[in-house]
Design an enzyme around this catalytic site. Structure first.
Site, mmCIF file in Angstrom:
data_model
loop_
_atom_site.group_PDB
_atom_site.id
_atom_site.type_symbol
_atom_site.label_atom_id
_atom_site.label_comp_id
_atom_site.label_asym_id
_atom_site.label_seq_id
_atom_site.Cartn_x
_atom_site.Cartn_y
_atom_site.Cartn_z
ATOM 1 N N HIS A 49 77.343 26.021 -21.700
ATOM 2 C CA HIS A 49 76.131 26.752 -22.081
ATOM 3 C C HIS A 49 75.042 25.760 -22.518
ATOM 4 O O HIS A 49 75.309 24.571 -22.671
ATOM 5 C CB HIS A 49 76.438 27.728 -23.218
ATOM 6 N N THR A 52 70.867 23.909 -19.315
ATOM 7 C CA THR A 52 70.747 22.866 -18.289
ATOM 8 C C THR A 52 71.920 21.878 -18.363
ATOM 9 O O THR A 52 72.459 21.628 -19.437
ATOM 10 C CB THR A 52 69.432 22.059 -18.476
ATOM 11 N N ARG A 53 72.293 21.329 -17.208
ATOM 12 C CA ARG A 53 73.279 20.253 -17.116
ATOM 13 C C ARG A 53 72.770 19.251 -16.099
ATOM 14 O O ARG A 53 72.300 19.635 -15.020
ATOM 15 C CB ARG A 53 74.642 20.773 -16.631
ATOM 16 N N LYS A 266 64.966 18.640 -24.497
ATOM 17 C CA LYS A 266 66.394 18.779 -24.829
ATOM 18 C C LYS A 266 67.122 17.442 -24.691
ATOM 19 O O LYS A 266 66.928 16.724 -23.704
ATOM 20 C CB LYS A 266 67.043 19.773 -23.869
ATOM 21 N N HIS A 271 79.458 12.118 -27.398
ATOM 22 C CA HIS A 271 80.504 12.014 -28.429
ATOM 23 C C HIS A 271 79.928 12.120 -29.834
ATOM 24 O O HIS A 271 80.550 11.648 -30.783
ATOM 25 C CB HIS A 271 81.328 10.727 -28.240
ATOM 26 N N CYS A 315 78.663 22.686 -28.976
ATOM 27 C CA CYS A 315 79.311 22.768 -27.673
ATOM 28 C C CYS A 315 80.556 21.882 -27.763
ATOM 29 O O CYS A 315 80.726 21.170 -28.749
ATOM 30 C CB CYS A 315 78.339 22.226 -26.610
ATOM 31 N N LYS A 348 78.374 19.076 -13.195
ATOM 32 C CA LYS A 348 77.729 18.806 -11.896
ATOM 33 C C LYS A 348 78.719 18.895 -10.735
ATOM 34 O O LYS A 348 78.339 19.127 -9.606
ATOM 35 C CB LYS A 348 77.035 17.434 -11.922
HETATM 36 C C1 LIG Z 1 76.844 19.379 -24.981
HETATM 37 C C2 LIG Z 1 77.365 19.151 -23.592
HETATM 38 C C3 LIG Z 1 76.556 18.554 -22.648
HETATM 39 C C4 LIG Z 1 77.034 18.315 -21.366
HETATM 40 N N1 LIG Z 1 76.191 17.779 -20.447
HETATM 41 C C5 LIG Z 1 76.614 17.654 -19.153
HETATM 42 C C6 LIG Z 1 75.690 17.284 -18.145
HETATM 43 O O1 LIG Z 1 74.504 17.089 -18.411
HETATM 44 N N2 LIG Z 1 76.153 17.194 -16.877
HETATM 45 C C7 LIG Z 1 77.456 17.443 -16.539
HETATM 46 O O2 LIG Z 1 77.807 17.318 -15.368
HETATM 47 N N3 LIG Z 1 78.340 17.824 -17.483
HETATM 48 C C8 LIG Z 1 77.953 17.952 -18.768
HETATM 49 N N4 LIG Z 1 78.817 18.372 -19.738
HETATM 50 C C9 LIG Z 1 80.203 18.636 -19.361
HETATM 51 C C10 LIG Z 1 80.335 19.971 -18.678
HETATM 52 O O3 LIG Z 1 79.505 20.912 -19.283
HETATM 53 C C11 LIG Z 1 81.796 20.375 -18.669
HETATM 54 O O4 LIG Z 1 82.504 19.393 -17.939
HETATM 55 C C12 LIG Z 1 82.017 21.714 -18.041
HETATM 56 O O5 LIG Z 1 81.134 22.679 -18.554
HETATM 57 C C13 LIG Z 1 83.462 22.140 -18.278
HETATM 58 O O6 LIG Z 1 83.698 23.345 -17.609
HETATM 59 P P1 LIG Z 1 85.087 24.082 -17.803
HETATM 60 O O7 LIG Z 1 85.138 25.161 -16.811
HETATM 61 O O8 LIG Z 1 86.179 23.067 -17.840
HETATM 62 O O9 LIG Z 1 85.001 24.673 -19.301
HETATM 63 P P2 LIG Z 1 84.328 26.051 -19.748
HETATM 64 O O10 LIG Z 1 83.094 26.309 -18.992
HETATM 65 O O11 LIG Z 1 84.283 26.039 -21.227
HETATM 66 O O12 LIG Z 1 85.371 27.121 -19.236
HETATM 67 C C14 LIG Z 1 86.664 27.264 -19.750
HETATM 68 C C15 LIG Z 1 86.845 28.746 -19.927
HETATM 69 O O13 LIG Z 1 88.204 29.055 -20.159
HETATM 70 C C16 LIG Z 1 88.223 30.165 -21.020
HETATM 71 N N5 LIG Z 1 89.557 30.269 -21.596
HETATM 72 C C17 LIG Z 1 90.181 29.359 -22.363
HETATM 73 N N6 LIG Z 1 91.406 29.793 -22.721
HETATM 74 C C18 LIG Z 1 91.565 31.011 -22.146
HETATM 75 C C19 LIG Z 1 92.606 31.961 -22.167
HETATM 76 N N7 LIG Z 1 93.743 31.747 -22.845
HETATM 77 N N8 LIG Z 1 92.452 33.119 -21.484
HETATM 78 C C20 LIG Z 1 91.306 33.360 -20.787
HETATM 79 N N9 LIG Z 1 90.258 32.482 -20.758
HETATM 80 C C21 LIG Z 1 90.390 31.315 -21.422
HETATM 81 C C22 LIG Z 1 87.135 29.816 -22.024
HETATM 82 O O14 LIG Z 1 86.717 30.925 -22.767
HETATM 83 C C23 LIG Z 1 86.069 29.268 -21.120
HETATM 84 O O15 LIG Z 1 85.158 30.246 -20.683
HETATM 85 C C24 LIG Z 1 78.367 18.635 -21.027
HETATM 86 C C25 LIG Z 1 79.188 19.251 -21.974
HETATM 87 C C26 LIG Z 1 78.695 19.529 -23.241
HETATM 88 C C27 LIG Z 1 79.583 20.204 -24.245
#
Ligand SMILES: Cc1cc2nc3c(=O)[nH]c(=O)nc-3n(C[C@H](O)[C@H](O)[C@H](O)COP(=O)(O)OP(=O)(O)OC[C@H]3O[C@@H](n4cnc5c(N)ncnc54)[C@H](O)[C@@H]3O)c2cc1C
Length: 401
Positions: A49, A52-53, A266, A271, A315, A348
């Site tokens: 969330h 933007t990323r 933004k 870390h 986040c 990304k």
């Molecule tokens: C502050 C911040 C800035 C970032 N900036 C960048 C950037 O500029 N560019 C970039 O490429 N990446 C960036 N990243 C990294 C990137 O955002 C993450 O790599 C990516 O969003 C991870 O996606 P995900 O699907 O693994 O996690 P999420 O999108 O969090 O999805 C995991 C989902 O699993 C669900 N879940 C967990 N356990 C269960 C369960 N037991 N049952 C059902 N659902 C469950 C959660 O609720 C969640 O919705 C950033 C991250 C952060 C925190």
């Protein structure tokens, strides 16, 4: 809701950045797919969330990500055309730091190795070209014109709606409590029901190690904070005049964006305060110390973007010990696919990771090179991981350049 049966080809646990792309790719291949999401779709409690990323082709983390990025760009363009909404905004990207620093050198190397169009600019040249940037004079920056940003919440929404249109079943607010092998497939128990599938995909982000025990100590959630500050000269922070950045300075490694979605410039620090957290038991709410640290950075390097605070958001990163992703089959249950691609840089890749995960679920293999992300690279499982300083590359990344 009427249910045809509780048996699916594939169940995806976690419909965030990666899970939403995975359900779409699986549905597109004609699979009967169930996506389970414990919170809303989308939501602000995980990692995807904040409006933007960054997406960039120059990749200082390791040049071998560039192949995947080319396909990621293709798939982002494909989905945005399919749904008729702009999800990808091109601004150019800056990777900058002192001469010899891993951010500048790594980015420059990836451009040379992959023949990416780019320019190298000094701090003074940056200032002339992009007046919002006030970087130290000895800074060297790679400018890569294809960098930009994605809209993460909209990407999730559009992937989910496109998957639903193809017949995927997605349940928000239904937490998976656990899974177990069952008659050659898997059985998934949620708060409300029991489901069966031939294959399971775990894309649970910060909760991944709670769902898959082999990730214990290998996928560590860490609290992050994002800031949006009102620019005093907003004309310098528009997407056409302000490339997204990764910047290594003496205070740490930072990333930032033009104003978009919230009326502010933004940025965040990678870390942040190095706070390892339990995603079910921590306070994501930004505090005065978070704000002070972030405001100091803006005042020094982006003084025209350091006006009143518009927003702060918590986040989570989910870090691996070497900061590369984990994308693999479960070592004991090959019909379970694990995708934990974060370590602060995963979004990304979500479009191509959806494709990889669908390949692994269907065939146990993929045409994409995912050797860098295999679980077997971790011979022993470290219990906790720490970065020594904000400005150094993680130990395991550094030897590559
Ligand atoms: C502050 C911040 C800035 C970032 N900036 C960048 C950037 O500029 N560019 C970039 O490429 N990446 C960036 N990243 C990294 C990137 O955002 C993450 O790599 C990516 O969003 C991870 O996606 P995900 O699907 O693994 O996690 P999420 O999108 O969090 O999805 C995991 C989902 O699993 C669900 N879940 C967990 N356990 C269960 C369960 N037991 N049952 C059902 N659902 C469950 C959660 O609720 C969640 O919705 C950033 C991250 C952060 C925190």
């Amino acid at each position: 809701m009427h249910k045809e049966s509780n048996h699916y080809d594939v169940i995806v646990i976690g419909v965030g950045g990666m899970g939403s792309a995975a359900v779409y790719q699986l549905a597109r291949r004609g699979r009967r797919v169930l996506g389970l999401e414990r919170y809303d779709i989308p939501h602000e409690i995980g990692s995807s969330h904040g409006h933007t990323r960054i997406i960039r082709l120059a990749y200082y983390e390791h040049p071998s990500y560039v192949h995947l990025l080319r396909r990621a760009y293709e798939l982002w363009r494909e989905i945005q055309q399919h749904v008729g909404e702009q999800l990808l905004h091109i601004t150019g990207s800056i990777d900058a730091g002192p001469p010899g620093s891993w951010v500048f050198e790594g980015s420059w190397r990836s451009c040379r190795e992959h023949d990416l169009p780019h320019q190298v600019l000094t701090g003074a040249e940056m200032r002339r070209r992009f007046p919002a940037y006030h970087l130290p004079h000895d800074t060297l920056a790679v400018l890569q014109p294809e960098g930009g940003f994605l809209l993460p919440e909209r990407c999730i929404v559009q992937y989910v709606m496109a998957a639903q249109a193809l017949g995927a079943e997605i349940h928000g607010r239904e937490k998976a409590l656990g899974w177990e092998p069952y008659r050659g497939g898997v059985k998934v128990t949620t708060e409300y029901d029991i489901y069966y599938a031939d294959k399971l995909v775990v894309t649970a982000g910060a909760w991944a190690s709670k769902m898959v025990d082999v990730l214990d100590g290998l996928a560590t959630p860490e609290r992050q904070v994002l800031a949006w500050l009102q620019p005093s000269r907003p004309e310098l922070f528009t997407p056409d005049r302000f490339p997204v950045f990764n910047l290594l300075v003496e205070e740490g490694r930072y990333y930032g964006f033009p104003a978009f979605g919230i009326p502010g410039f933004k940025f965040g620090r990678y870390h942040h305060l190095e706070e390892v957290v339990d995603p079910d038991d921590y306070d994501p709410e930004p505090n005065a110390e978070d704000e002070r640290i972030l405001r100091e950075f803006a005042s020094r390097y982006f003084p025209d973007g350091a006006g009143p605070t518009m927003a702060l958001k918590g986040c989570m990163f989910t870090n691996t010990p070497d900061k590369h992703f984990i994308i693999d089959l479960h070592p004991d249950y090959p019909n379970v696919v694990i995708a934990s691609p974060c370590s602060g840089h995963g979004f990304k890749f979500a479009s191509v990771i959806g494709e990889i995960v669908a390949d692994l679920a269907e065939r146990g293999q993929t045409r994409h090179d995912i050797d860098l992300f295999r679980l077997a690279r971790f011979k022993t499982r470290p219990k906790a991981q720490q970065l020594k300083t904000h400005t150094q590359a993680p130990e395991a990344i550094r030897p590559f350049w």
